[in-house]
Design a protein around this motif. Structure first.
Motif, short mmCIF file in Angstrom:
data_model
loop_
_atom_site.label_atom_id
_atom_site.label_comp_id
_atom_site.label_asym_id
_atom_site.label_seq_id
_atom_site.Cartn_x
_atom_site.Cartn_y
_atom_site.Cartn_z
N GLY A 148 15.40 -49.61 -60.89
CA GLY A 148 16.61 -48.80 -60.95
C GLY A 148 17.65 -49.11 -59.89
O GLY A 148 18.67 -48.43 -59.81
N GLN A 149 17.43 -50.14 -59.09
CA GLN A 149 18.36 -50.41 -57.98
C GLN A 149 19.51 -51.35 -58.38
O GLN A 149 20.53 -51.41 -57.69
CB GLN A 149 17.60 -51.01 -56.78
CG GLN A 149 16.45 -50.13 -56.28
CD GLN A 149 16.89 -48.70 -56.00
OE1 GLN A 149 17.69 -48.47 -55.12
NE2 GLN A 149 16.40 -47.75 -56.81
N GLY A 150 19.32 -52.08 -59.48
CA GLY A 150 20.39 -52.95 -59.95
C GLY A 150 20.72 -54.11 -59.02
O GLY A 150 21.78 -54.72 -59.12
N GLN A 151 19.79 -54.43 -58.11
CA GLN A 151 20.06 -55.50 -57.13
C GLN A 151 19.37 -56.82 -57.50
O GLN A 151 19.33 -57.72 -56.68
CB GLN A 151 19.58 -55.06 -55.73
CG GLN A 151 20.25 -53.79 -55.22
CD GLN A 151 21.75 -53.97 -55.05
OE1 GLN A 151 22.20 -54.95 -54.48
NE2 GLN A 151 22.52 -53.05 -55.60
N GLY A 152 18.83 -56.87 -58.69
CA GLY A 152 18.17 -58.10 -59.11
C GLY A 152 16.64 -57.96 -59.08
O GLY A 152 16.10 -57.02 -58.48
N PHE A 153 15.98 -58.88 -59.77
CA PHE A 153 14.51 -58.88 -59.81
C PHE A 153 13.96 -59.32 -58.46
O PHE A 153 14.65 -59.98 -57.69
CB PHE A 153 14.02 -59.83 -60.90
CG PHE A 153 14.46 -59.46 -62.29
CD1 PHE A 153 13.76 -58.53 -63.03
CD2 PHE A 153 15.60 -60.03 -62.86
CE1 PHE A 153 14.16 -58.16 -64.31
CE2 PHE A 153 16.02 -59.68 -64.14
CZ PHE A 153 15.31 -58.74 -64.87
N GLY A 160 15.01 -53.93 -61.67
CA GLY A 160 16.10 -54.33 -60.79
C GLY A 160 17.29 -55.02 -61.41
O GLY A 160 18.26 -55.32 -60.71
N ALA A 161 17.25 -55.29 -62.75
CA ALA A 161 18.38 -55.99 -63.35
C ALA A 161 19.64 -55.14 -63.23
O ALA A 161 19.63 -53.95 -63.55
CB ALA A 161 18.10 -56.29 -64.82
N GLY A 162 20.73 -55.75 -62.74
CA GLY A 162 21.99 -55.03 -62.59
C GLY A 162 23.15 -55.74 -63.26
O GLY A 162 24.16 -55.14 -63.57
N GLY A 212 17.75 -49.51 -67.27
CA GLY A 212 18.93 -48.76 -66.88
C GLY A 212 20.25 -49.35 -67.36
O GLY A 212 21.08 -48.63 -67.94
N ILE A 213 20.45 -50.65 -67.15
CA ILE A 213 21.75 -51.23 -67.52
C ILE A 213 22.01 -51.16 -69.02
O ILE A 213 23.15 -51.08 -69.44
CB ILE A 213 21.92 -52.70 -67.06
CG1 ILE A 213 20.74 -53.56 -67.51
CG2 ILE A 213 22.13 -52.77 -65.55
CD1 ILE A 213 21.01 -55.06 -67.33
N PHE A 214 20.93 -51.19 -69.82
CA PHE A 214 21.13 -51.08 -71.27
C PHE A 214 21.38 -49.63 -71.65
O PHE A 214 22.27 -49.32 -72.44
CB PHE A 214 19.91 -51.64 -72.03
CG PHE A 214 19.65 -53.11 -71.79
CD1 PHE A 214 20.69 -53.99 -71.52
CD2 PHE A 214 18.35 -53.61 -71.86
CE1 PHE A 214 20.46 -55.35 -71.31
CE2 PHE A 214 18.10 -54.97 -71.65
CZ PHE A 214 19.15 -55.84 -71.37
N THR A 255 13.97 -41.63 -70.32
CA THR A 255 14.38 -41.30 -68.97
C THR A 255 14.44 -42.59 -68.16
O THR A 255 14.16 -43.67 -68.68
CB THR A 255 13.41 -40.27 -68.35
OG1 THR A 255 13.96 -39.81 -67.11
CG2 THR A 255 12.03 -40.84 -68.11
N LYS A 256 14.86 -42.51 -66.94
CA LYS A 256 14.94 -43.72 -66.12
C LYS A 256 14.91 -43.32 -64.67
O LYS A 256 15.68 -42.47 -64.24
CB LYS A 256 16.23 -44.49 -66.44
CG LYS A 256 16.38 -45.80 -65.69
CD LYS A 256 15.33 -46.82 -66.11
CE LYS A 256 14.87 -47.76 -65.06
NZ LYS A 256 13.99 -47.46 -64.04
N GLY A 257 14.01 -43.96 -63.94
CA GLY A 257 13.86 -43.58 -62.54
C GLY A 257 14.64 -44.45 -61.58
O GLY A 257 15.22 -45.47 -61.95
#
Ligand code: 1PR
Length: 552
Positions: free
Chosen positions: A478-483, A504-506, A527-529, A261-263
């Motif tokens: 889960g925001q994808g905006q960077g660490f 945060g990795a996007g 998430g990105i993977f 899962t992923k939050g």
């Protein structure tokens, strides 16, 4: 059974050797376990893996006559492969909890890495080797990265020169492998140095285009006629590679199946009427895929482990077993590691829980909530009781096997003096223009904030024996905006153990940002993977282009 295809394994019983068993089985060989010193003397090929502490190992080996048998076996130039402690034990002595005497076959003393010269200890991760001479088993891998995890090392000298087949550099030059006749030993872990790489030789091209790096080492020792290449390659020692880690948050969904899962900021439920647990795939399948895609490590976090007792959670152990049979990079598992009394009143220590994870194929375990309580207690009393899960597990399995996972939440401040916890000046102001923040630790998957900051926690768990820190950030998850660069910088500068940046990795640039702006040793993403937005390989390609050392 097994006949010629059997290999004798010396499992002295005080460390985690499941991974080497899996790798040997993967190569199609049978394992014969040493029971008596005679089993050593009668071995056709002997592997001595070593994970754990030098003193504990020598104690066992001396007590039951194994040390003497090993000495004789090696003196007779019988086929031997030592791994990690299995290399160190050949030397005269080790500083680890000592000095403690080794077998004394190779001149020199095994000492600790010095973290004062800027290198984090334990030395965890992927380096390539400087090959000194024809080592036979290293022929295929001289230009590849292999996986190390250790705090102690032997160094080259005039006296032991004739034994050395390769060296590596981590602050200083140390011995990464030795070879004399049929006697081989490696400081790194071939069983965890998996990963495919192409061989360019034309003849090899006809046979097989890719081979497994680490497994080829084992294969050459175990099946000496399997050599693919003839000429040893001139490898050159490189810097420790930055690791890219794939993380799988695992929990049971409402149908009772374990899913990845992923939050979003730790909320894993869909924003629908049913509010179901987000399902991003099957754990074993995804882990296998990430291994093939080039992940340097795979982590499983059993995110509801804090409420479901993990040993009751047999599917999780099953997932580890299946995964570790085919994935030859380090596996970390976390969630629910703590002392526990079940419904029948049976008490389980955290050490038992961890041992079960190790037996099922984990190389490291990760502790979240329980480490927060241990750190709070330690900071309050100033006493190391030795009883916390963190202390117990690292004492038995070694610091390098214990990761502490931190789940901090940003708390903004208008002035750094508002709280007793370490704060930072943030690069992005808070909602009311606040210029500062502290990072509050949480337990139970972010559900409860605790009176301790990430900085204080990190320093305390390092003292209590953590070998590595997995640094999440609830705000970024889960925001994808960077660490959260402020946070990663704060923590990676505060401790001398490796820090894994997470949350945060996007895109690929976020990885180069965190590696160029902080002292993180690894970066983790989920998430990105899972959503196949950014393949692991493209992250690696990008890092290479930026001049950052990675394992290819
Ligand atoms: O407290 O010892 O039982 O351990 C519980 C473990 O489960 C901890 O390691 C904790 O971080 C984790 N956990 C608990 N709840 C959640 C949740 O999401 N609701 N997941 C959770 C933690 C964070 C990362 C995630 C990164 C990267 N997830 O593992 O993978 O943030 O995500 P991204 O790349 O998609 O941004 P205990």
């Amino acid at each position: 059974g097994g006949g010629d295809y059997a290999v004798t394994l010396l499992d002295y019983g005080a460390g985690n050797v499941q991974s080497i068993r899996n790798a040997i089985r993967y190569l199609g060989l049978h394992i014969k376990d040493v029971q008596t010193p005679e089993d050593i003397l009668n071995a056709k090929r002997l592997i001595v893996p070593g994970v754990g502490a030098f003193a504990a190992m020598m104690d066992v080996l001396n007590r039951n006559g194994m040390a003497e048998a090993l000495h004789t076996y090696i003196e007779k130039d019988r086929p031997f492969l030592g791994i990690c402690l299995g290399l160190q034990l050949l030397f005269e002595s080790s500083e680890e909890n000592g000095p403690v005497k080794g077998l004394g076959l190779i001149p020199g003393m095994v000492g600790r890495f010095d973290s004062s010269n800027g290198c984090r200890v334990p030395h965890i991760g992927w380096n390539s080797l400087k090959v000194k001479k024809d080592s036979v088993i290293l022929d295929d891998v001289a230009n590849s990265h292999v996986y190390f995890v250790h705090s102690y090392r032997a160094v080259p000298s005039e006296e032991n020169e004739e034994w050395i087949s390769s060296t590596c550099n981590y602050g200083i030059d140390f011995i990464s492998s030795i070879r004399r006749g049929n006697v081989h030993a490696v400081q790194f872990h071939p069983e965890k140095s998996g990963g495919k790489f192409p061989i360019s030789s034309f003849y090899v091209y006809l046979l097989e285009i890719i081979i497994d790096v680490g497994l080829s080492i084992l294969r050459k020792f175990l099946l000496p006629n399997s050599s693919l290449t003839k000429k040893p390659l001139e490898g050159k020692a490189t810097k420790l590679a930055k690791r890219v880690i794939a993380c799988l948050d695992v929990r049971t969904n409402d149908n009772g199946d374990l899913v990845v899962t992923k939050g979003d900021q730790y909320d894993v439920r869909e924003q629908t009427k049913e509010n179901e647990v987000r399902n991003l795939g099957k754990p074993v399948e995804l882990a296998g895929q990430y291994y093939i895609d080039g992940a340097d490590e795979v982590s499983f976090l059993n995110i509801t482990g804090f409420r479901d007792f993990p040993l009751g959670d047999l599917p999780m152990l099953q997932i580890l077993r299946y995964t570790s049979e085919n994935v030859f990079v380090p596996l970390t598992v976390g969630g629910g590691i703590r002392d526990f009394t079940d419904a029948n009143g049976r008490y389980y220590s955290s050490l038992e829980v961890a041992s079960e994870y190790f037996r099922s194929g984990a190389d490291k375990i990760s502790i979240g909530s329980d480490a927060v309580y241990a750190a709070e207690e330690y900071l309050k009393t100033g006493i190391k009781t030795g009883n916390s899960s963190l202390e117990q597990i690292s004492r038995v399995y070694g610091n390098q096997a214990v990761v502490v996972s931190i789940d901090p939440r940003r708390q903004y401040l208008t002035s750094p003096y508002e709280v007793e916890f370490k704060s930072v000046k943030v690069r992005n102001l808070g909602p009311n223009g606040e210029e500062y923040a502290w990072y509050q630790c949480t337990v139970n998957g972010g559900r409860e904030g605790r009176p301790i900051g990430a900085y204080e926690l990190a320093k305390a768990v390092e003292e209590l024996g953590a070998g590595e820190i997995l640094l999440n950030c609830i705000d970024c998850d889960g925001q994808g905006q960077g660490f959260d660069i402020d946070l990663v910088k704060l923590i990676s500068d505060a401790v001398s153990i490796p820090v894994i940046a997470s949350s945060g990795a996007g895109k690929a640039e976020h990885f180069s940002d965190v590696f160029s702006e902080t002292n993180a040793s690894a970066a983790l993403a989920a998430g990105i993977f899972h959503r196949k937005e950014v393949p692991i390989q493209s992250v690696k390609d990008h890092l290479l282009k930026k001049g950052i050392e990675v394992r290819i």
